[in-house]
Design an enzyme around this catalytic site. Structure first.
Site, mmCIF file in Angstrom:
data_model
loop_
_atom_site.group_PDB
_atom_site.id
_atom_site.type_symbol
_atom_site.label_atom_id
_atom_site.label_comp_id
_atom_site.label_asym_id
_atom_site.label_seq_id
_atom_site.Cartn_x
_atom_site.Cartn_y
_atom_site.Cartn_z
ATOM 1 N N VAL A 147 4.053 -0.658 4.061
ATOM 2 C CA VAL A 147 2.766 -1.180 4.516
ATOM 3 C C VAL A 147 2.164 -2.069 3.429
ATOM 4 O O VAL A 147 2.105 -1.686 2.269
ATOM 5 C CB VAL A 147 1.790 -0.038 4.882
ATOM 6 C CG1 VAL A 147 0.466 -0.598 5.374
ATOM 7 C CG2 VAL A 147 2.401 0.873 5.936
ATOM 8 N N LYS A 162 2.390 -3.429 8.778
ATOM 9 C CA LYS A 162 3.396 -2.376 8.738
ATOM 10 C C LYS A 162 4.749 -2.968 9.089
ATOM 11 O O LYS A 162 4.947 -3.483 10.180
ATOM 12 C CB LYS A 162 3.012 -1.257 9.717
ATOM 13 C CG LYS A 162 3.902 -0.031 9.624
ATOM 14 C CD LYS A 162 3.302 1.157 10.350
ATOM 15 C CE LYS A 162 4.217 2.365 10.317
ATOM 16 N NZ LYS A 162 3.614 3.543 10.958
ATOM 17 N N THR A 204 5.115 2.744 0.547
ATOM 18 C CA THR A 204 6.534 2.569 0.846
ATOM 19 C C THR A 204 7.051 3.899 1.333
ATOM 20 O O THR A 204 7.194 4.834 0.554
ATOM 21 C CB THR A 204 7.338 2.170 -0.406
ATOM 22 O OG1 THR A 204 6.441 1.597 -1.353
ATOM 23 C CG2 THR A 204 8.432 1.221 -0.093
ATOM 24 N N GLY A 205 7.236 3.993 2.611
ATOM 25 C CA GLY A 205 7.732 5.247 3.182
ATOM 26 C C GLY A 205 9.201 5.123 3.519
ATOM 27 O O GLY A 205 9.835 4.113 3.233
ATOM 28 N N ILE A 237 0.832 -1.200 0.000
ATOM 29 C CA ILE A 237 0.000 0.000 0.000
ATOM 30 C C ILE A 237 0.867 1.249 0.000
ATOM 31 O O ILE A 237 0.544 2.253 -0.612
ATOM 32 C CB ILE A 237 -0.891 0.065 1.261
ATOM 33 C CG1 ILE A 237 -1.685 -1.212 1.452
ATOM 34 C CG2 ILE A 237 -1.816 1.258 1.193
ATOM 35 C CD1 ILE A 237 -2.287 -1.301 2.838
ATOM 36 N N SER A 256 8.879 2.883 6.849
ATOM 37 C CA SER A 256 8.090 1.659 6.884
ATOM 38 C C SER A 256 7.529 1.314 5.511
ATOM 39 O O SER A 256 7.437 2.161 4.632
ATOM 40 C CB SER A 256 6.926 1.826 7.865
ATOM 41 O OG SER A 256 5.971 2.710 7.324
ATOM 42 N N ASP A 294 2.956 13.436 15.169
ATOM 43 C CA ASP A 294 3.093 13.528 13.711
ATOM 44 C C ASP A 294 1.704 13.673 13.109
ATOM 45 O O ASP A 294 1.380 13.072 12.097
ATOM 46 C CB ASP A 294 3.809 12.291 13.160
ATOM 47 C CG ASP A 294 4.270 12.480 11.716
ATOM 48 O OD1 ASP A 294 4.295 13.641 11.235
ATOM 49 O OD2 ASP A 294 4.582 11.480 11.055
HETATM 50 P P1 ADP Z 1 4.706 5.984 7.698
HETATM 51 O O1 ADP Z 1 5.447 6.107 8.978
HETATM 52 O O2 ADP Z 1 5.500 5.356 6.598
HETATM 53 O O3 ADP Z 1 4.034 7.270 7.296
HETATM 54 P P2 ADP Z 1 2.002 5.045 8.151
HETATM 55 O O4 ADP Z 1 1.583 4.306 9.362
HETATM 56 O O5 ADP Z 1 1.562 6.466 8.042
HETATM 57 O O6 ADP Z 1 3.570 4.902 8.003
HETATM 58 O O7 ADP Z 1 1.499 4.246 6.891
HETATM 59 C C1 ADP Z 1 1.777 4.664 5.585
HETATM 60 C C2 ADP Z 1 0.542 4.635 4.727
HETATM 61 O O8 ADP Z 1 0.015 3.312 4.688
HETATM 62 C C3 ADP Z 1 -0.576 5.470 5.283
HETATM 63 O O9 ADP Z 1 -0.507 6.771 4.820
HETATM 64 C C4 ADP Z 1 -1.814 4.781 4.784
HETATM 65 O O10 ADP Z 1 -2.111 5.195 3.475
HETATM 66 C C5 ADP Z 1 -1.387 3.338 4.748
HETATM 67 N N1 ADP Z 1 -1.821 2.654 5.972
HETATM 68 C C6 ADP Z 1 -1.115 2.475 7.112
HETATM 69 N N2 ADP Z 1 -1.818 1.787 8.017
HETATM 70 C C7 ADP Z 1 -3.010 1.517 7.449
HETATM 71 C C8 ADP Z 1 -4.184 0.811 7.873
HETATM 72 N N3 ADP Z 1 -4.275 0.261 9.081
HETATM 73 N N4 ADP Z 1 -5.210 0.729 7.012
HETATM 74 C C9 ADP Z 1 -5.129 1.286 5.795
HETATM 75 N N5 ADP Z 1 -4.067 1.938 5.331
HETATM 76 C C10 ADP Z 1 -3.005 2.064 6.136
#
Ligand code: ADP
Ligand code: MG
Length: 515
Positions: free
Chosen positions: A266, A288, A260-261, A258, A264, A404
């Site tokens: 996901v 994640k 790639t940051g 979903i 992390s 954040d």
């Molecule tokens: P990062 O630290 O990389 O920003 P996030 O927890 O914000 O990590 O997750 C990155 C992206 O993954 C989010 O912006 C969201 O689009 C998607 N995401 C993360 N957790 C979920 C979840 N539980 N359900 C749906 N999408 C998620």
């Protein structure tokens, strides 16, 4: 929504020697390019076919005996070794299935057929000999006898009292045997076709069902190869962790990536069955994976280093453990939020640096971030008040500051706002906790003021509303100075406390035992 990459499914068919080569080896460079339309229609066809098969032959899930790799400190650094371990596991599963099939066919019969020759004893198994591997592929056996003759289409042969219909047991049995030819080429039916073997309808149908589920497995495995773009997103150890989750049945399928940051990756997954009755795994999950490359975490250590909950542990930890701590922190924080009734992902399981939680979204499509969604002014106002409320709850009930919080980490789903990404969240007494809160307030305030919510408080008002503090400065600079003064006061208090304690043990006086 651009799902890319990794697909991990249940184990591949026992008969397919897919893992004899390293599965994580160098990606195949000869990529075949084809038009989007081709891909789409092919995918559609495959989907439709799978759906149809699903309805006709619900999958028989082969349960592997015991966990497939035991012990946590097993060496997982060699891809080839991992592949071989997997292959062994598949072979074992194949053999178990073979034994079941054998038992089923023989039943109580006095004369029994042995499948022993088709066992797939792995070369790395202790009791194997090397020359046992070659004859597995009986389909190309040059000495194979001709196929048995099948009944004519009209359904009967002979005349008068010698007539035999297609319902005749012997004829039908032979016909069933011949029909095994129609199974997928990967499905090994052994010498059955060449022999004068009569399969009862019941046995044939069981085999057919098995052949179909095997075929579906290999189709899914195939998909995995095709979508291997994001493979580099996770390292082999993480892949093994994910694989174990699928293998244990906890996750049904990991469908794709979903996000790639920097810190992390996901993934989306369909939930499977829980090992324990009391826990229910959500139908869709988000996985994640905290990245184990440390570069991006260096500048985040102020979040965790000063968090007293992790203070004792921080100095002694190696980088890998610190990454796990981020995952652990996210889990704890999500649990606190869940308990307070704040809409957020529900924790499913934490394994090392991999956190599985419920998926916010539907049918593999993640809920949009607040920054990406266009809300009506009514919804915008609703969202604002909800966030104000959530920030207060987070502060007062969870004793947390998000740290954040912005339109990037809020999802719009089911007509409300969901908070995510709380690995960096801290308690308000964190040495920089109030600064983080002020930054959160600024983000939220600016987003909703720009979004046309007239009622939105400015960042200073919002800060006071959330924290319950009463900072009166009417400009940003003074306000921030007051925040820092408060933080310093708090720090000094902690410091003094610490000094006082260390004085007792250092000033030569007899130590005080207070146990
Ligand atoms: P990062 O630290 O990389 O920003 P996030 O927890 O914000 O990590 O997750 C990155 C992206 O993954 C989010 O912006 C969201 O689009 C998607 N995401 C993360 N957790 C979920 C979840 N539980 N359900 C749906 N999408 C998620
Ligand atoms: Mg994020």
């Amino acid at each position: 929504h651009g799902l890319v990459g990794l697909v991990i499914t249940r184990p591949p068919p026992p008969g397919a020697n897919v893992y004899l080569q390293c599965p994580w080896g160098a990606p195949n460079t000869t990529s075949i390019s084809c038009s989007l339309a081709d891909v789409m229609s092919e995918q559609l066809a495959k989907e439709l076919q799978l759906e149809e098969e699903n309805a006709a032959f619900p999958e028989v899930v082969a349960v592997a005996e015991g966990p497939f790799i035991t012990g946590e400190n097993i060496d997982t650094s060699s891809d080839l070794m991992l592949a071989q371990m997997l292959q062994m596991e598949f072979d074992r599963e194949y053999d178990a299935q073979l034994r079941r099939e054998e038992k089923k066919i023989n039943g109580d019969s006095k004369v029994s057929i042995s499948f022993e020759n088709y066992r797939k004893v792995h070369p790395y198994d202790s009791d194997s000999s090397e020359d046992e591997v070659d004859w597995q592929d009986t389909r190309h056996d040059p000495y194979r006898a001709d196929k048995p003759t099948t009944t004519p289409r009209k359904g009967f042969i002979g005349k008068g009292k010698d007539i035999t219909t297609k319902h005749d047991e012997v004829v039908c049995g032979r016909k069933n045997t011949a029909r095994m030819e129609n199974f997928a080429p990967e499905f090994q039916v052994g010498d059955g076709i060449g022999m004068d073997l009569k399969l009862s309808n019941q046995v044939f149908n069981a085999l057919k069902q098995h052949a179909y589920s095997e075929e579906r497995r290999s189709a899914r495995l195939h998909e995995k190869k095709e979508h291997s773009t994001a493979e580099k997103a996770v390292d082999p150890k993480t892949r093994l962790l994910l694989y174990k989750m699928v293998n244990a049945g906890m996750l049904e399928t990991i469908t794709g990536c979903i996000s790639t940051g920097k810190e992390s990756v996901v993934f989306h997954a369909y939930g499977g069955k829980s090992a324990t009755e009391d826990k229910v795994i959500p139908p869709e999950c988000a996985i994640k994976v905290f990245k184990t490359t440390l570069n991006e975490f260096k500048n985040r250590d102020k979040y965790i280093k000063d968090d007293y909950r992790f203070k004792d542990r921080f100095s002694k930890l190696n980088p890998r453990k610190i990454i796990r701590m981020w995952a652990e922190k996210e889990m704890h924080n999500l649990t606190r939020m869940q308990n307070a009734g704040i809409p957020c992902p529900q924790v499913v399981i934490l394994k090392k640096h991999v956190l599985v939680m419920s998926f916010i979204g539907q049918d593999q499509v993640p809920a949009p971030k607040l920054k990406d969604v266009t809300l009506s002014s009514e919804d915008m106002k609703k969202a604002y008040y909800q966030i104000l409320n959530m920030m207060q709850q987070l502060y007062k009930e969870c004793n947390l500051v998000h740290a954040d919080l912005s339109e990037y980490n809020m999802l719009w789903h089911d007509g409300k706002v969901w908070l995510i990404d709380v690995s960096q969240s801290v308690e308000p007494t964190h040495p920089h906790g109030l600064e983080f809160l002020f930054r959160d307030c600024r983000n939220v305030s600016q987003f909703f003021q720009k979004g046309g919510v007239a009622e939105a408080l400015n960042e200073r008002e919002l800060f006071n509303a959330v924290s319950g503090l009463n900072i009166t400065a009417d400009n940003e600079v003074d306000f921030q100075a007051e925040i820092e003064a408060l933080e310093k006061m708090n720090e000094d208090h902690v410091q003094n406390h610490g000094k006082k304690l260390s004085m007792f043990s250092n000033d030569g006086d007899p130590p005080i035992y207070d146990e």
